[in-house]
Design an enzyme around this catalytic site. Structure first.
Site, PDB file in Angstrom:
ATOM      1  N   ARG A   1       9.152 -26.987 -32.821  1.00 22.79           N
ATOM      2  CA  ARG A   1       7.984 -27.096 -33.703  1.00 22.79           C
ATOM      3  C   ARG A   1       8.305 -26.772 -35.162  1.00 22.79           C
ATOM      4  NH1 ARG A   1       4.445 -23.475 -29.580  1.00 22.79           N
ATOM      5  NH2 ARG A   1       6.566 -22.839 -29.011  1.00 22.79           N
TER       6      ARG A   1
ATOM      7  N   THR B   1      11.406 -18.620 -20.618  1.00 18.60           N
ATOM      8  CA  THR B   1      11.676 -17.243 -21.040  1.00 18.60           C
ATOM      9  C   THR B   1      12.155 -16.357 -19.879  1.00 18.60           C
ATOM     10  OG1 THR B   1       9.303 -16.827 -20.827  1.00 18.60           O
ATOM     11  CG2 THR B   1      10.125 -17.237 -23.045  1.00 18.60           C
TER      12      THR B   1
ATOM     13  N   ASP C   1      11.329 -14.493 -32.227  1.00 22.20           N
ATOM     14  CA  ASP C   1      10.476 -15.137 -33.234  1.00 22.20           C
ATOM     15  C   ASP C   1       9.245 -14.296 -33.570  1.00 22.20           C
ATOM     16  OD1 ASP C   1       9.029 -15.516 -30.912  1.00 22.20           O
ATOM     17  OD2 ASP C   1       8.696 -17.657 -31.202  1.00 22.20           O
TER      18      ASP C   1
ATOM     19  N   GLY D   1      -0.046 -16.888 -24.535  1.00 26.99           N
ATOM     20  CA  GLY D   1      -0.415 -16.578 -23.161  1.00 26.99           C
ATOM     21  C   GLY D   1      -1.604 -15.621 -23.173  1.00 26.99           C
TER      22      GLY D   1
ATOM     23  N   GLU E   1      -0.311 -18.853 -19.357  1.00 23.35           N
ATOM     24  CA  GLU E   1       0.085 -19.558 -20.575  1.00 23.35           C
ATOM     25  C   GLU E   1      -1.039 -20.483 -21.045  1.00 23.35           C
ATOM     26  OE1 GLU E   1       2.929 -19.116 -22.548  1.00 23.35           O
ATOM     27  OE2 GLU E   1       2.738 -17.398 -21.232  1.00 23.35           O
TER      28      GLU E   1
ATOM     29  N   ASN F   1       6.208 -20.185 -34.622  1.00 24.34           N
ATOM     30  CA  ASN F   1       6.626 -21.413 -33.959  1.00 24.34           C
ATOM     31  C   ASN F   1       6.729 -22.575 -34.930  1.00 24.34           C
ATOM     32  OD1 ASN F   1       6.635 -20.090 -31.458  1.00 24.34           O
ATOM     33  ND2 ASN F   1       4.450 -20.461 -31.198  1.00 24.34           N
TER      34      ASN F   1
ATOM     35  N   TYR G   1      25.872 -19.450 -75.959  1.00 25.11           N
ATOM     36  CA  TYR G   1      26.515 -19.564 -74.655  1.00 25.11           C
ATOM     37  C   TYR G   1      27.739 -18.663 -74.640  1.00 25.11           C
ATOM     38  CZ  TYR G   1      29.281 -21.061 -70.744  1.00 25.11           C
ATOM     39  OH  TYR G   1      30.027 -21.034 -69.600  1.00 25.11           O
TER      40      TYR G   1
ATOM     41  N   ASN H   1      28.100  -7.936 -82.909  1.00 21.68           N
ATOM     42  CA  ASN H   1      26.921  -8.750 -83.160  1.00 21.68           C
ATOM     43  C   ASN H   1      27.317 -10.220 -83.064  1.00 21.68           C
ATOM     44  OD1 ASN H   1      24.721 -10.143 -84.340  1.00 21.68           O
ATOM     45  ND2 ASN H   1      24.041  -8.193 -85.199  1.00 21.68           N
TER      46      ASN H   1
ATOM     47  N   TYR I   1      35.898 -24.300 -71.865  1.00 20.57           N
ATOM     48  CA  TYR I   1      36.347 -25.314 -70.907  1.00 20.57           C
ATOM     49  C   TYR I   1      37.006 -26.474 -71.637  1.00 20.57           C
ATOM     50  CZ  TYR I   1      35.858 -28.434 -66.826  1.00 20.57           C
ATOM     51  OH  TYR I   1      36.086 -29.273 -65.776  1.00 20.57           O
TER      52      TYR I   1
HETATM   53  C1  UD1 Z   1       5.786 -17.009 -25.408  1.00 16.28           C
HETATM   54  C2  UD1 Z   1       5.077 -16.455 -24.154  1.00 16.28           C
HETATM   55  C3  UD1 Z   1       3.593 -16.344 -24.457  1.00 16.28           C
HETATM   56  C4  UD1 Z   1       3.380 -15.459 -25.665  1.00 16.28           C
HETATM   57  C5  UD1 Z   1       4.199 -15.955 -26.862  1.00 16.28           C
HETATM   58  C6  UD1 Z   1       4.160 -14.909 -27.965  1.00 16.28           C
HETATM   59  C7  UD1 Z   1       6.220 -17.182 -22.113  1.00 16.28           C
HETATM   60  C8  UD1 Z   1       6.258 -18.146 -21.004  1.00 16.28           C
HETATM   61  N1  UD1 Z   1       5.289 -17.349 -23.035  1.00 16.28           N
HETATM   62  O1  UD1 Z   1       5.281 -18.320 -25.635  1.00 16.28           O
HETATM   63  O2  UD1 Z   1       2.907 -15.794 -23.340  1.00 16.28           O
HETATM   64  O3  UD1 Z   1       2.004 -15.438 -25.997  1.00 16.28           O
HETATM   65  O4  UD1 Z   1       5.577 -16.133 -26.503  1.00 16.28           O
HETATM   66  O5  UD1 Z   1       4.759 -15.349 -29.149  1.00 16.28           O
HETATM   67  O6  UD1 Z   1       7.013 -16.248 -22.118  1.00 16.28           O
HETATM   68  N2  UD1 Z   1      13.424 -18.726 -25.418  1.00 16.28           N
HETATM   69  C9  UD1 Z   1      14.677 -18.670 -24.862  1.00 16.28           C
HETATM   70  N3  UD1 Z   1      14.968 -19.481 -23.813  1.00 16.28           N
HETATM   71  C10 UD1 Z   1      14.065 -20.334 -23.262  1.00 16.28           C
HETATM   72  C11 UD1 Z   1      12.762 -20.374 -23.843  1.00 16.28           C
HETATM   73  C12 UD1 Z   1      12.479 -19.556 -24.913  1.00 16.28           C
HETATM   74  O7  UD1 Z   1      15.524 -17.920 -25.301  1.00 16.28           O
HETATM   75  O8  UD1 Z   1      14.403 -21.008 -22.308  1.00 16.28           O
HETATM   76  C13 UD1 Z   1      13.117 -17.850 -26.567  1.00 16.28           C
HETATM   77  C14 UD1 Z   1      12.769 -18.616 -27.826  1.00 16.28           C
HETATM   78  O9  UD1 Z   1      13.933 -18.817 -28.627  1.00 16.28           O
HETATM   79  C15 UD1 Z   1      11.781 -17.687 -28.521  1.00 16.28           C
HETATM   80  C16 UD1 Z   1      11.163 -16.912 -27.388  1.00 16.28           C
HETATM   81  O10 UD1 Z   1      11.997 -17.087 -26.262  1.00 16.28           O
HETATM   82  O11 UD1 Z   1      12.415 -16.784 -29.407  1.00 16.28           O
HETATM   83  C17 UD1 Z   1       9.749 -17.403 -27.047  1.00 16.28           C
HETATM   84  O12 UD1 Z   1       9.800 -18.754 -26.717  1.00 16.28           O
HETATM   85  P1  UD1 Z   1       8.700 -19.766 -27.223  1.00 16.28           P
HETATM   86  O13 UD1 Z   1       9.035 -21.124 -26.738  1.00 16.28           O
HETATM   87  O14 UD1 Z   1       8.439 -19.587 -28.657  1.00 16.28           O
HETATM   88  O15 UD1 Z   1       7.459 -19.227 -26.362  1.00 16.28           O
HETATM   89  P2  UD1 Z   1       5.924 -19.381 -26.678  1.00 16.28           P
HETATM   90  O16 UD1 Z   1       5.481 -20.723 -26.288  1.00 16.28           O
HETATM   91  O17 UD1 Z   1       5.641 -18.936 -28.060  1.00 16.28           O
HETATM   92 CA    CA Z   2       6.871 -18.265 -29.774  1.00 16.95          CA
END
Ligand code: UD1
Ligand code: CA
Length: 456
Positions: free
Chosen positions: A15, A78, A102, A139, A154, A227, A365, A376, A386
């Site tokens: 995004r 996640t 994030d 979520g 979610e 995001n 310059y 001065n 240059y």
């Molecule tokens: C997630 C939460 C949501 C919460 C929100 C808060 C889940 C399923 N959802 O949603 O409940 O309200 O954060 O900001 O947990 N990431 C990985 N690997 C993956 C997927 C994501 O490392 O496979 C990391 C992303 O880089 C990011 C973080 O996890 O830093 C959150 O992922 P993101 O896709 O932003 O989740 P949200 O949809 O915001």
């Molecule tokens: Ca997020």
């Protein structure tokens, strides 16, 4: 009880529509993931594991030794991401804080409160929640009639009733480490996104009869998950306010905080005043009783005390005490202005040192120059540094006087206490105490105007 932490940072950040990985986008001069890891580092944590995937090397480069790393090759959600930390944290006894890379605004104080609640309630999982004015994308926290948390749903999986809930999951949790990894094994991807959700662990633990708690932070602003670029700008504003308030509490006057942009690494001494429109970045250090701005950009500089900078751009340079710069000066990298130096309007200084009390007041310059003290430099002086191929040094020794509109063709030295006549083009060294005149002699033609009269 030992503490561990897992930072989720493997996502691409679709995004953001960016070629830079999401967690590497900066907020007030520091990448989001660094903010998160730096906050964690204040909490006496045994081991921090950052989950990397997209841009793994870039994330590792930014965080260096501040974290351990686990690679998530495919971004399956996640929950799947946290699983990748099992090789490092599996079997550890203690509390594990899981946080998203994030959410850079969550403060160490909020994390401390979360950990405290988790301990007090003897919980196996504690969710950091907040009330969101607009919960879209987050979520939702589903509580039962008694108010205890049952599960997290979610946004994309919410039913009509659930979507109206304003209490959201911030993505930050405390877990009993062993129970976390055990429960993760039972998480499935049967949901609208086909992902393994970390949030499903909550319902699994509840069903096992474990204590699951939530700490609802009163500061929704802190919990913002970034995001897209709109949220990025909101985060910048929030962090900016926080940084400016910190400086004001330390005795810095900020005339208009909503129009003053100071990065996290900047330090400012007391009784310095920052006027509107300033952008102060990098690890800039500004002393006491300075006046900065209006409208100045200062990057990666050291500035002494009682210095005054107006409408100017200054980069990677060192500036002493009681120096005046501007209005409208440009100080380029590797310059050093000693105490009481004056740099006036429309002066550019590049990779030059200027010693105490010297003045370059207008339209000059100064490039690759070494200027002594009490010099001065007259209006419109140019160091001709240059030759089209190489840069050369101009040396102007102490107490010398450079007349207006002079060209100093480098390499060249003007000795101590010497004078250069206005309008000279100096190509040879000027001995100390001497006067150099290097311009065409003035010729006078008497009654010239009369001769021209026939044209009328
Ligand atoms: C997630 C939460 C949501 C919460 C929100 C808060 C889940 C399923 N959802 O949603 O409940 O309200 O954060 O900001 O947990 N990431 C990985 N690997 C993956 C997927 C994501 O490392 O496979 C990391 C992303 O880089 C990011 C973080 O996890 O830093 C959150 O992922 P993101 O896709 O932003 O989740 P949200 O949809 O915001
Ligand atoms: Ca997020």
């Amino acid at each position: 009880m030992k503490k561990y932490s897992v930072v989720l940072a493997a996502g691409q950040g679709t995004r953001m529509k960016s070629s830079l990985y999401k967690v590497l986008h900066q907020v007030c001069g520091k990448s989001m993931v660094e903010h998160v890891v730096d906050h964690l580092s204040t909490l006496d944590i045994e081991k921090t594991v950052t989950i990397v995937g997209h841009g793994a090397d870039a994330v590792r480069n930014v965080l260096g030794e501040r974290s351990h790393y686990a690679l998530q090759e495919k971004q399956l959600g996640t929950g799947h991401a946290v699983m990748q930390a099992e090789s490092i944290l599996g079997g550890c006894v203690g509390t594990t804080i899981v946080i998203c890379g994030d959410t850079p605004l969550i403060t160490p104080e909020t994390l401390e409160t979360l950990i405290k609640k988790h301990k007090e309630l003897n919980a196996k999982a504690t969710i950091l929640t907040a009330i969101a004015p607009d919960p879209t994308g987050y979520g939702r926290i589903i509580r039962n009639a008694e108010g205890t948390v049952n599960k997290i749903v979610e946004h994309k999986d919410c039913n009509e009733a659930e979507i109206l809930i304003k209490e959201i999951n911030t993505g930050t949790f405390c877990f009993d480490n062993e129970l976390l990894f055990e429960a993760l094994k039972n998480v499935t991807n049967e949901n609208s996104q086909g992902e393994y959700y970390l949030t499903d662990v909550i319902e699994l633990l509840r069903k096992q009869g474990e204590i699951v708690a939530a700490y609802c932070s009163p500061y929704f602003e802190e919990t913002l998950g970034i995001n897209d670029r709109i949220a990025l700008a909101q985060a910048e504003k929030s962090m900016q306010r926080r940084i400016n308030e910190k400086h004001m509490k330390n005795g810095v006057t900020i005339i208009d905080p909503s129009n003053t942009y100071i990065h996290v690494g900047v330090t400012i001494g007391k009784d310095t005043a920052v006027y509107p429109g300033c952008v102060i970045t990098g690890n800039t250090a500004i002393g006491e009783e300075c006046t900065i701005g209006p409208n100045s950009e200062i990057h990666e500089c050291r500035i002494g005390n009682k210095t005054d900078i107006k409408h100017s751009a200054i980069y990677e340079s060192e500036i002493g005490d009681e120096v005046n710069v501007g209005p409208f000066a440009h100080i380029r990298p590797n310059s050093k202005l000693s105490n009481k130096v004056k740099i006036g309007n429309f002066v550019e200084v590049k990779k030059s040192s200027i010693d105490c009390n010297s003045k370059v007041n207008h339209l000059s310059y100064i490039g690759d120059a070494k200027i002594g003290s009490d010099v001065n430099v007259g209006c419109g002086t140019i160091t001709v540094n240059y030759d089209g191929k190489n840069k050369h040094v101009t040396t102007i020794e102490d107490n010398s006087f450079i007349g207006c509109n002079s060209n100093l063709v480098a390499p060249v030295t003007v000795g101590k206490g010497a004078y250069v006549a206005a309008g000279s083009t100096i190509t040879k060294d000027v001995p100390s105490e001497a006067l150099a005149v290097a311009r065409a002699q003035q010729v006078i033609k008497e009654n010239y105007a009369k001769k021209m009269n026939h044209r009328k």
